[in-house]
Design a protein around this motif. Structure first.
Motif, PDB file in Angstrom:
ATOM      1  N   PRO A 189      57.891 -51.098  27.811  1.00 25.33           N
ATOM      2  CA  PRO A 189      56.823 -52.113  27.858  1.00 25.33           C
ATOM      3  C   PRO A 189      57.312 -53.389  28.535  1.00 25.33           C
ATOM      4  O   PRO A 189      58.481 -53.754  28.395  1.00 25.33           O
ATOM      5  N   LYS A 190      56.416 -54.026  29.266  1.00 28.72           N
ATOM      6  CA  LYS A 190      56.735 -55.310  29.902  1.00 28.72           C
ATOM      7  C   LYS A 190      56.149 -56.434  29.047  1.00 28.72           C
ATOM      8  O   LYS A 190      55.043 -56.310  28.531  1.00 28.72           O
ATOM      9  N   GLY A 191      56.874 -57.545  28.944  1.00 26.46           N
ATOM     10  CA  GLY A 191      56.413 -58.688  28.151  1.00 26.46           C
ATOM     11  C   GLY A 191      55.626 -59.661  29.006  1.00 26.46           C
ATOM     12  O   GLY A 191      56.196 -60.394  29.823  1.00 26.46           O
ATOM     13  N   VAL A 192      54.312 -59.677  28.848  1.00 28.58           N
ATOM     14  CA  VAL A 192      53.450 -60.568  29.626  1.00 28.58           C
ATOM     15  C   VAL A 192      53.447 -61.948  28.975  1.00 28.58           C
ATOM     16  O   VAL A 192      53.053 -62.098  27.818  1.00 28.58           O
ATOM     17  N   MET A 193      53.907 -62.956  29.712  1.00 23.44           N
ATOM     18  CA  MET A 193      53.963 -64.328  29.188  1.00 23.44           C
ATOM     19  C   MET A 193      52.655 -65.056  29.494  1.00 23.44           C
ATOM     20  O   MET A 193      52.307 -65.248  30.667  1.00 23.44           O
ATOM     21  N   LEU A 194      51.944 -65.440  28.432  1.00 19.52           N
ATOM     22  CA  LEU A 194      50.696 -66.180  28.593  1.00 19.52           C
ATOM     23  C   LEU A 194      50.845 -67.576  28.005  1.00 19.52           C
ATOM     24  O   LEU A 194      51.298 -67.730  26.861  1.00 19.52           O
ATOM     25  N   SER A 195      50.427 -68.558  28.765  1.00 20.97           N
ATOM     26  CA  SER A 195      50.473 -69.943  28.289  1.00 20.97           C
ATOM     27  C   SER A 195      49.210 -70.276  27.507  1.00 20.97           C
ATOM     28  O   SER A 195      48.243 -69.509  27.507  1.00 20.97           O
ATOM     29  N   ASN A 413      43.950 -68.250  34.672  1.00 24.42           N
ATOM     30  CA  ASN A 413      44.139 -67.165  33.708  1.00 24.42           C
ATOM     31  C   ASN A 413      45.320 -66.265  34.047  1.00 24.42           C
ATOM     32  O   ASN A 413      45.720 -65.423  33.242  1.00 24.42           O
ATOM     33  N   VAL A 414      45.895 -66.407  35.237  1.00 30.40           N
ATOM     34  CA  VAL A 414      46.983 -65.513  35.658  1.00 30.40           C
ATOM     35  C   VAL A 414      48.279 -65.894  34.945  1.00 30.40           C
ATOM     36  O   VAL A 414      48.674 -67.059  34.906  1.00 30.40           O
ATOM     37  N   MET A 415      48.936 -64.909  34.390  1.00 34.80           N
ATOM     38  CA  MET A 415      50.121 -65.083  33.545  1.00 34.80           C
ATOM     39  C   MET A 415      51.214 -65.928  34.188  1.00 34.80           C
ATOM     40  O   MET A 415      51.280 -66.087  35.412  1.00 34.80           O
ATOM     41  N   LEU A 416      52.132 -66.412  33.336  1.00 33.86           N
ATOM     42  CA  LEU A 416      53.315 -67.123  33.824  1.00 33.86           C
ATOM     43  C   LEU A 416      54.280 -66.151  34.490  1.00 33.86           C
ATOM     44  O   LEU A 416      55.047 -66.524  35.374  1.00 33.86           O
ATOM     45  N   GLY A 417      54.265 -64.890  34.031  1.00 34.78           N
ATOM     46  CA  GLY A 417      55.170 -63.875  34.572  1.00 34.78           C
ATOM     47  C   GLY A 417      55.576 -62.912  33.481  1.00 34.78           C
ATOM     48  O   GLY A 417      55.103 -62.995  32.342  1.00 34.78           O
ATOM     49  N   TYR A 418      56.462 -61.967  33.832  1.00 31.99           N
ATOM     50  CA  TYR A 418      56.991 -61.030  32.847  1.00 31.99           C
ATOM     51  C   TYR A 418      58.262 -61.611  32.245  1.00 31.99           C
ATOM     52  O   TYR A 418      59.141 -62.089  32.974  1.00 31.99           O
ATOM     53  N   PHE A 419      58.372 -61.562  30.932  1.00 33.52           N
ATOM     54  CA  PHE A 419      59.499 -62.157  30.200  1.00 33.52           C
ATOM     55  C   PHE A 419      60.808 -61.494  30.627  1.00 33.52           C
ATOM     56  O   PHE A 419      60.939 -60.272  30.598  1.00 33.52           O
TER      57      PHE A 419
END
Length: 591
Positions: A189-195, A413-419
């Motif tokens: 799994p990838k960690g999606v970083m959301l602010s 709405n676009v994520m900060l990136g993958y953790f």
């Protein structure tokens, strides 16, 4: 009026705009609905924040929350954690112990909240392999496990609310709020970083699409809150002053709907299919004029077009059908349901038509965890609803189609990136545009239509491109087919594995006096069943070019579920797993 820039601003906004809603949150406990008011929600969240600060929680610490059902406690913990500047890391309750171990170590969770004995058992199995995990707290009372109420007590006894306010004031809208681990169809799994801004913008930009009255509606919540779709919608409900009732379980949804009488629910297409199948089965039991009227109404509904496009005579018939037949459907769903919002997979157009005809519209939307999640959604008003599409993009979100047909999205709405994974982040975000991996098109009226997954398209040995999702979605409109996976990468022709809709096939066999035996294995080898499936597939094949048509298929005896490994928790096909599982069937088709 309070402005919302961070997620924990939302309950305070609700309190200011709607006063203290008596049933802001409600969960079923020992057979009774226990209601939590807006004020009590805020008070308990502050108690959690005070307790966490007493325990030494710092900004950017990670706290995992794993719950097998949606519940009031989850939301209180969520706000309590976010107010400290720590991140809430929600985790699916149904994943393997290996994935638990990976996620808790990858994010560095120092505390973990679990819902019940089963989740606790799984965490205890891998706890020794997660060295930074200090303590586990449970929502249910479990002997030998600390309870979340201990934190409420600690917070009530603490005199550090000023410290909470200081910490809250130090949190900015662009700060990380949560890490969502995608279920993924392949690999880890990838960690999606959301602010905070990612999700708050999605809440505020989705709000104009809500057609019912603010501060005077009820929602029933049962889709997994660990998924960003349901979680964002819960924030949206709170912003809109909607009372949220948490369903006990999928098995009890029917009972909960009758008790709560919701105005709105979020759903996945599979649930809509099951509701329709139950309604259809009841119609099958009717006789005489009632049966004829039922099927007349169904056939009318299947031709539905919005905004009176079918003309006066159709609308007159529809009015009669709504009074005689469809009103009973609405009663069966509590009587007040005005809207269902569907996500996570493609909704069959026939279901969209028939439920809209019944005045229980299903508004299909589209998005990903990486986009917080909504990119586009239908809206019945202002001609914003088009069957077969996922609606128009929401405000502040820009959508364009790349040269190869891929849907690109840009916005707050676009994520900060993958953790901890800059390389994978760079693969999907270019010039501010997130590459969704989905293939689609925007029509002349601005409606977005999803046609396939970019990575799932394949070529036959004859060099012809095959878009499996288009075929699969068409085939799943057959009531005989529960799940289907189109195969044929590098082969001479497309073929398919099919999981039958066993309940429906048994009903069909009963009507036609066909003995299916007692097992699924005997059902799928029955010659008359196979012939009937071939008839269905041949009929649907006619809509496609010769090179796209499914030439051969094999029925499978087992149910495709997340627990069995063929589907992700959000009901997407794990194609690699399915291919490996049915390798013998693959060889049978192509050798």
């Amino acid at each position: 009026m309070a402005t919302i820039t961070r997620l924990f601003d939302i309950p305070y906004y609700q309190l200011e705009r709607f006063n203290s809603i008596p049933d802001a949150l409600a969960s079923k406990v020992n057979g009774s609905w226990v209601k939590t008011s807006t004020q009590e929600y805020i008070d308990k969240a502050n108690a959690i924040s005070r307790a966490l600060l007493q325990m030494g929680i710092q900004k950017d610490d990670k706290i995992a929350v794993i719950s097998s059902n949606n519940r009031t406690e989850w939301n209180i913990i969520d706000i309590g954690v976010l107010q400290t500047g720590a991140q809430n890391v929600p985790v699916y309750p149904t994943i393997s112990e290996d994935d638990y171990e990976y996620i808790l170590n990858h994010c560095g969770a120092i505390y973990c909240f679990v819902s019940d004995t089963e989740v606790l058992r799984k965490i205890n199995l891998i706890k020794d392999k997660v060295p930074q995990l200090k303590e586990i707290y449970s929502f249910d009372a479990i002997p030998g496990c600390k309870n979340w109420k201990e934190l409420i007590t600690l917070g009530d006894e603490s005199n550090n609310q000023e410290e909470v306010e200081v910490r809250k004031n130090s949190i900015h809208t662009n700060d990380l709020a949560t890490i969502i681990y995608t279920s993924g169809t392949t690999g880890r799994p990838k960690g999606v970083m959301l602010s905070h801004q990612n999700i708050v913008s999605n809440v505020l930009d989705s709000a104009p699409r809500i057609p019912f009255k603010a501060g005077d509606s009820r929602a029933l919540s049962f889709l997994p809150i660990c998924h960003i779709f349901e979680r964002m919608v819960l924030y949206l409900y709170q912003h809109y002053g909607v009372s949220i009732y948490f369903g006990e379980s999928i098995e009890k949804i029917s009972d909960n709907i009758k008790e709560v009488k919701p105005n709105v629910m979020t759903v996945v297409p599979r649930l809509i299919e099951k509701v329709y199948d139950k309604i259809y089965a009841k119609g099958n039991e009717l006789s005489g004029i009632k049966r004829k009227l039922f099927y007349w109404a169904i056939n009318l509904g299947l031709r539905y077009e919005p905004y009176g496009a079918n003309g006066f005579w159709y609308e007159l018939q529809l009015k009669i059908a709504r009074k005689l037949i469809f009103s009973k459907w609405k009663e069966g769903l509590g009587g007040n349901l005005e809207l269902m919002v569907s996500g996570s997979a493609a909704l069959q157009p026939r279901l969209c038509r028939v439920f809209a005809a019944a005045e229980i519209p299903v508004m299909e939307g589209y998005g990903l965890s990486e986009t917080s999640p909504v990119i586009a959604v239908n809206d019945m008003r202002n001609r914003g609803f088009k069957i077969g599409t996922v609606g128009k993009p929401i405000g502040e979100v820009e959508v364009k189609i790349a040269q190869d047909g891929e849907i690109l999205c840009k916005g707050p709405n676009v994520m900060l990136g993958y953790f901890k994974d800059d390389a994978k982040t760079a693969e999907v975000i270019e010039d501010g545009y997130f590459h969704t991996g989905d293939i689609g098109e925007i029509d002349t009226e601005g409606f977005l239509k999803i046609t396939d997954r970019k990575k799932e398209m394949f070529k036959t040995s004859g060099g012809k491109y095959i878009a499996p999702q288009i075929l699969e979605n068409a085939m799943k409109q057959s009531r005989f087919i529960e799940q289907i996976m189109v195969i044929g990468d590098g082969q001479k022709m497309p073929a398919a594995f099919i999981q039958p809709n066993f309940e429906f096939v048994k009903e069909w066999a009963k009507i036609h006096n066909i003995d299916l035996g007692t097992t699924n294995e005997s059902l799928i080898t029955n010659e008359k069943v196979i012939a009937r499936f071939k008839e269905e597939i041949d009929t649907i094949n006619e809509k496609f070019g010769h090179w796209e048509q499914i030439k051969r298929f094999e029925l499978t005896p087992d149910l495709w579920t997340p627990e069995n490994g063929q589907l992700t928790p959000t009901m997407k096909l794990k194609r690699k797993v399915v291919l490996e599982k049915y390798k013998e069937l693959f060889d049978k088709i192509y050798n």
